[in-house]
Motif scaffolding. Structure first.
Motif, mmCIF file in Angstrom:
data_model
loop_
_atom_site.group_PDB
_atom_site.id
_atom_site.type_symbol
_atom_site.label_atom_id
_atom_site.label_comp_id
_atom_site.label_asym_id
_atom_site.label_seq_id
_atom_site.Cartn_x
_atom_site.Cartn_y
_atom_site.Cartn_z
ATOM 1 N N PHE A 18 -1.838 -34.303 -11.706
ATOM 2 C CA PHE A 18 -2.376 -34.052 -10.469
ATOM 3 C C PHE A 18 -3.545 -35.190 -10.647
ATOM 4 O O PHE A 18 -4.466 -34.981 -11.439
ATOM 5 C CB PHE A 18 -2.737 -32.876 -9.872
ATOM 6 C CG PHE A 18 -3.573 -33.028 -8.754
ATOM 7 C CD1 PHE A 18 -3.251 -33.051 -7.421
ATOM 8 C CD2 PHE A 18 -5.073 -32.919 -8.955
ATOM 9 C CE1 PHE A 18 -3.881 -33.163 -6.465
ATOM 10 C CE2 PHE A 18 -6.021 -33.036 -7.843
ATOM 11 C CZ PHE A 18 -5.317 -33.017 -6.576
ATOM 12 N N ARG A 19 -3.736 -36.180 -9.902
ATOM 13 C CA ARG A 19 -4.678 -37.187 -10.071
ATOM 14 C C ARG A 19 -5.507 -37.132 -8.868
ATOM 15 O O ARG A 19 -5.073 -37.303 -7.731
ATOM 16 C CB ARG A 19 -4.386 -38.449 -10.557
ATOM 17 C CG ARG A 19 -5.281 -39.440 -10.893
ATOM 18 C CD ARG A 19 -4.930 -40.781 -11.508
ATOM 19 N NE ARG A 19 -4.227 -40.696 -12.791
ATOM 20 C CZ ARG A 19 -4.827 -40.549 -13.874
ATOM 21 N NH1 ARG A 19 -6.195 -40.478 -13.841
ATOM 22 N NH2 ARG A 19 -4.331 -40.473 -15.028
ATOM 23 N N ALA A 20 -6.947 -37.258 -8.993
ATOM 24 C CA ALA A 20 -7.700 -37.375 -7.715
ATOM 25 C C ALA A 20 -8.908 -38.294 -8.139
ATOM 26 O O ALA A 20 -9.237 -38.602 -9.417
ATOM 27 C CB ALA A 20 -8.296 -35.812 -7.303
ATOM 28 N N SER A 21 -9.770 -38.566 -7.009
ATOM 29 C CA SER A 21 -10.726 -39.614 -7.210
ATOM 30 C C SER A 21 -11.921 -38.958 -8.208
ATOM 31 O O SER A 21 -11.982 -37.826 -8.412
ATOM 32 C CB SER A 21 -11.452 -39.863 -5.879
ATOM 33 O OG SER A 21 -12.134 -38.555 -5.372
ATOM 34 N N GLY A 59 -5.344 -35.148 -3.568
ATOM 35 C CA GLY A 59 -4.890 -36.238 -4.620
ATOM 36 C C GLY A 59 -3.295 -36.602 -4.806
ATOM 37 O O GLY A 59 -2.837 -36.242 -3.629
ATOM 38 N N VAL A 60 -2.987 -37.264 -5.634
ATOM 39 C CA VAL A 60 -1.485 -37.620 -5.718
ATOM 40 C C VAL A 60 -0.887 -36.887 -7.084
ATOM 41 O O VAL A 60 -1.767 -36.722 -8.000
ATOM 42 C CB VAL A 60 -1.320 -38.826 -5.828
ATOM 43 C CG1 VAL A 60 -1.856 -39.769 -4.310
ATOM 44 C CG2 VAL A 60 -1.889 -39.660 -6.842
ATOM 45 N N ILE A 61 0.346 -36.724 -7.076
ATOM 46 C CA ILE A 61 1.228 -36.085 -8.313
ATOM 47 C C ILE A 61 1.632 -37.493 -9.004
ATOM 48 O O ILE A 61 2.202 -38.460 -8.140
ATOM 49 C CB ILE A 61 2.226 -35.509 -8.001
ATOM 50 C CG1 ILE A 61 1.569 -34.064 -7.378
ATOM 51 C CG2 ILE A 61 3.015 -35.168 -9.179
ATOM 52 C CD1 ILE A 61 2.359 -33.161 -7.046
ATOM 53 N N GLU A 62 1.412 -37.720 -10.339
ATOM 54 C CA GLU A 62 1.824 -38.749 -11.064
ATOM 55 C C GLU A 62 2.636 -38.557 -12.097
ATOM 56 O O GLU A 62 2.293 -37.424 -12.813
ATOM 57 C CB GLU A 62 0.727 -39.607 -11.711
ATOM 58 C CG GLU A 62 -0.032 -40.463 -10.711
ATOM 59 C CD GLU A 62 -1.278 -41.084 -11.475
ATOM 60 O OE1 GLU A 62 -2.079 -41.617 -10.738
ATOM 61 O OE2 GLU A 62 -1.260 -41.217 -12.779
ATOM 62 N N ASN A 63 3.780 -39.219 -12.526
ATOM 63 C CA ASN A 63 4.341 -38.790 -13.655
ATOM 64 C C ASN A 63 4.062 -39.983 -14.791
ATOM 65 O O ASN A 63 4.294 -41.119 -14.358
ATOM 66 C CB ASN A 63 6.056 -38.896 -13.406
ATOM 67 C CG ASN A 63 6.325 -37.784 -12.755
ATOM 68 O OD1 ASN A 63 6.085 -36.711 -13.135
ATOM 69 N ND2 ASN A 63 7.324 -37.640 -11.899
ATOM 70 N N ALA A 64 3.486 -39.710 -16.010
ATOM 71 C CA ALA A 64 3.472 -40.688 -16.885
ATOM 72 C C ALA A 64 3.524 -40.094 -18.365
ATOM 73 O O ALA A 64 3.106 -39.054 -18.568
ATOM 74 C CB ALA A 64 1.793 -40.944 -16.500
ATOM 75 N N VAL A 82 1.195 -37.096 -1.469
ATOM 76 C CA VAL A 82 0.004 -36.864 -1.420
ATOM 77 C C VAL A 82 -0.256 -35.098 -1.388
ATOM 78 O O VAL A 82 0.586 -34.680 -0.616
ATOM 79 C CB VAL A 82 -0.739 -37.315 -0.081
ATOM 80 C CG1 VAL A 82 -2.327 -36.876 0.096
ATOM 81 C CG2 VAL A 82 -0.649 -38.915 -0.255
ATOM 82 N N VAL A 83 -0.890 -34.647 -2.119
ATOM 83 C CA VAL A 83 -1.123 -33.118 -2.073
ATOM 84 C C VAL A 83 -2.526 -32.468 -2.223
ATOM 85 O O VAL A 83 -3.378 -33.394 -2.613
ATOM 86 C CB VAL A 83 -0.343 -32.440 -3.164
ATOM 87 C CG1 VAL A 83 1.229 -32.586 -3.296
ATOM 88 C CG2 VAL A 83 -0.720 -32.781 -4.634
ATOM 89 N N THR A 84 -2.684 -31.367 -2.067
ATOM 90 C CA THR A 84 -4.226 -30.788 -2.301
ATOM 91 C C THR A 84 -3.773 -29.714 -3.530
ATOM 92 O O THR A 84 -3.015 -28.986 -3.280
ATOM 93 C CB THR A 84 -4.552 -29.869 -0.990
ATOM 94 O OG1 THR A 84 -4.589 -30.855 0.324
ATOM 95 C CG2 THR A 84 -5.857 -29.379 -1.417
ATOM 96 N N PRO A 141 -3.126 -31.456 -15.774
ATOM 97 C CA PRO A 141 -2.046 -31.381 -16.151
ATOM 98 C C PRO A 141 -1.155 -30.311 -15.432
ATOM 99 O O PRO A 141 -1.725 -29.137 -15.248
ATOM 100 C CB PRO A 141 -2.180 -31.093 -17.481
ATOM 101 C CG PRO A 141 -3.427 -30.572 -17.890
ATOM 102 C CD PRO A 141 -4.232 -31.247 -16.818
ATOM 103 N N LEU A 142 0.218 -30.488 -15.219
ATOM 104 C CA LEU A 142 0.986 -29.449 -14.311
ATOM 105 C C LEU A 142 1.796 -28.906 -14.953
ATOM 106 O O LEU A 142 2.732 -28.102 -14.523
ATOM 107 C CB LEU A 142 1.351 -30.136 -12.956
ATOM 108 C CG LEU A 142 0.416 -30.698 -11.956
ATOM 109 C CD1 LEU A 142 0.963 -31.625 -10.926
ATOM 110 C CD2 LEU A 142 -0.373 -29.725 -11.315
#
Ligand SMILES: Nc1ncnc2c1ncn2[C@@H]1O[C@H](COP(=O)(O)OP(=O)(O)O)[C@@H](O)[C@H]1O
Ligand SMILES: [Mg+2]
Length: 367
Positions: free
Chosen positions: A262-265, A251-256, A283-285, A271-272
């Motif tokens: 961490f957001r994935a399909s 997935g990817v890391i998002e700042n919001a 892109v991370v796992t 939450p991190l």
């Protein structure tokens, strides 16, 4: 404790070892220090280069194309095996069938032309140490697999090697005997304070014996650490997957809104807690262990402090102490382990369930 003429334990250092067979590179830039007195393991799948690396320490096989091997402070890179004073036990222990246990163990000392009294004393001490004194006059064919393995060990340690090398020594034994023998080997290693390098492809064998483990894949050391360090803090997907089972979601890391996710399909958003956010946008796992998920009835009250997910049971394995489920969540097959007690209901295949993830246990991997 030593057998009598012992020298203090020494470490082993491998410096930038690379080795090829013809055009195939089987070891690539290996740097490693095994401490004096340590029980150290090379762990990796078949073909990863474990035996080649071990043989190189013993001095068997081709010389390293590049790099150095040190035992203690001695550079042994160019020394033949018999000048390195290391002992090696192989998977097939190849005892002399026509010799008794005592003769098998004495053989190496006789080759070294030690005085008869000294040989007798050292052989007796060693046989006593491995619990074979009563069987000293038997031949290998009159021994069980475990007893033969002990003779192979005795034959090696009677020489008082500076380093003990063990290449999958338990793989010919049945499951229960393997467990017993790995304990015996560890006890012996502790008694003798003997620097030991153990090769296995079996993570349980590695975890239960080792002070530290080097995980190898494709001729490269992936990570070195204690069993718990490797399990809790693997540096990449390979190590995470090889040591125990792991859930790995890309997935990817998002700042919001000042939060990092961490957001994935499949609508997965973990939450991190303000952990390392340097990789935002990357892109991370996400990696977490099956026991970091709890499984509950779909309608049950939520688990406090954990992140809810809903899914459907795809597969169930009953393992006695625990039940392992595969649960489909937003297109991801997640492994869940639930500890089992008598009377505890197990979920059925096809059942809708609630999962709760302990997000503190989620680890981000970038390779
Ligand atoms: N003498 C050899 N000649 C050519 N290739 C070899 C030789 N020995 C090992 N290899 C190759 O080197 C790789 C590592 O082998 P090995 O060290 O035996 O792995 P492991 O012990 O981890 O199963 C494998 O791909 C193997 O086929
Ligand atoms: Mg091997």
């Amino acid at each position: 404790m030593t057998l009598g003429i012992g020298t203090p334990a020494v470490g082993v250092t491998l410096e930038d070892i690379s080795l090829s067979f013809e055009t195939t590179e089987v070891l690539k830039g290996i740097d490693l220090t095994v401490e004096a007195g340590e029980f150290f393991t090379f762990l990796g799948p078949s073909g990863s280069g474990k035996s080649t690396l071990l043989r190189l320490i013993a001095g068997f096989g081709p010389m390293p194309l590049s790099g150095r091997v040190l035992i203690g402070n001695d550079d042994v890179t160019r020394l033949p095996p018999w000048k390195r004073n290391v002992g090696m036990v192989f998977q097939s222990y190849a005892l002399w069938p026509h010799m008794t246990v005592r003769e098998n163990v004495a053989f190496g000392l006789e080759e070294r032309k030690l005085p008869a009294g000294e040989i007798r004393r050292r052989v007796d001490t060693t046989l006593n140490l491995v619990g074979l004194l009563d069987l000293a006059e038997r031949r290998p064919s009159q021994l069980s697999g475990g007893q033969q393995q002990r003779v192979a060990l005795a034959r090696t340690i009677v020489i008082e090697p500076r380093v003990l090398l063990l290449d999958e020594p338990l793989s010919n034994l049945d499951a229960n005997l393997r467990i017993q023998m790995r304990r015996e080997i560890l006890e012996l290693q502790r008694k003798l304070m003997l620097t030991t390098i153990f090769v296995t492809h079996d993570q349980e064998e590695a975890n239960t014996t080792s002070d530290r483990i080097a995980v190898l894949n494709d001729g490269v050391i992936q990570q070195v650490g204690s069993p718990i360090e490797l399990y809790d803090r693997p540096v990449n997907r390979f190590v995470a997957d090889f040591l125990g089972s792991a859930n790995l979601i890309d997935g990817v890391i998002e700042n919001a809104d000042g939060r990092t996710l961490f957001r994935a399909s499949g609508d997965i958003a973990i939450p991190l807690h303000g952990r390392d956010t340097a990789a935002a946008g990357g892109v991370v796992t996400a990696m977490f262990r099956p026991q970091s998920l709890s499984i509950r009835d779909a309608g049950d009250p939520a688990v406090e402090g954990a992140m809810p997910l809903s899914g459907r049971v795809e597969h169930r394995e009953f393992l006695g102490s625990l039940v392992r489920y595969t649960v489909m969540v937003g297109g991801h097959a997640l492994l869940v382990e639930d500890s089992h007690q008598a009377g505890h209901r197990a979920y059925d295949t096809g059942e809708e369930v609630a999962l709760y993830l302990d997000t503190e246990q989620v680890r981000l991997l970038t390779s």
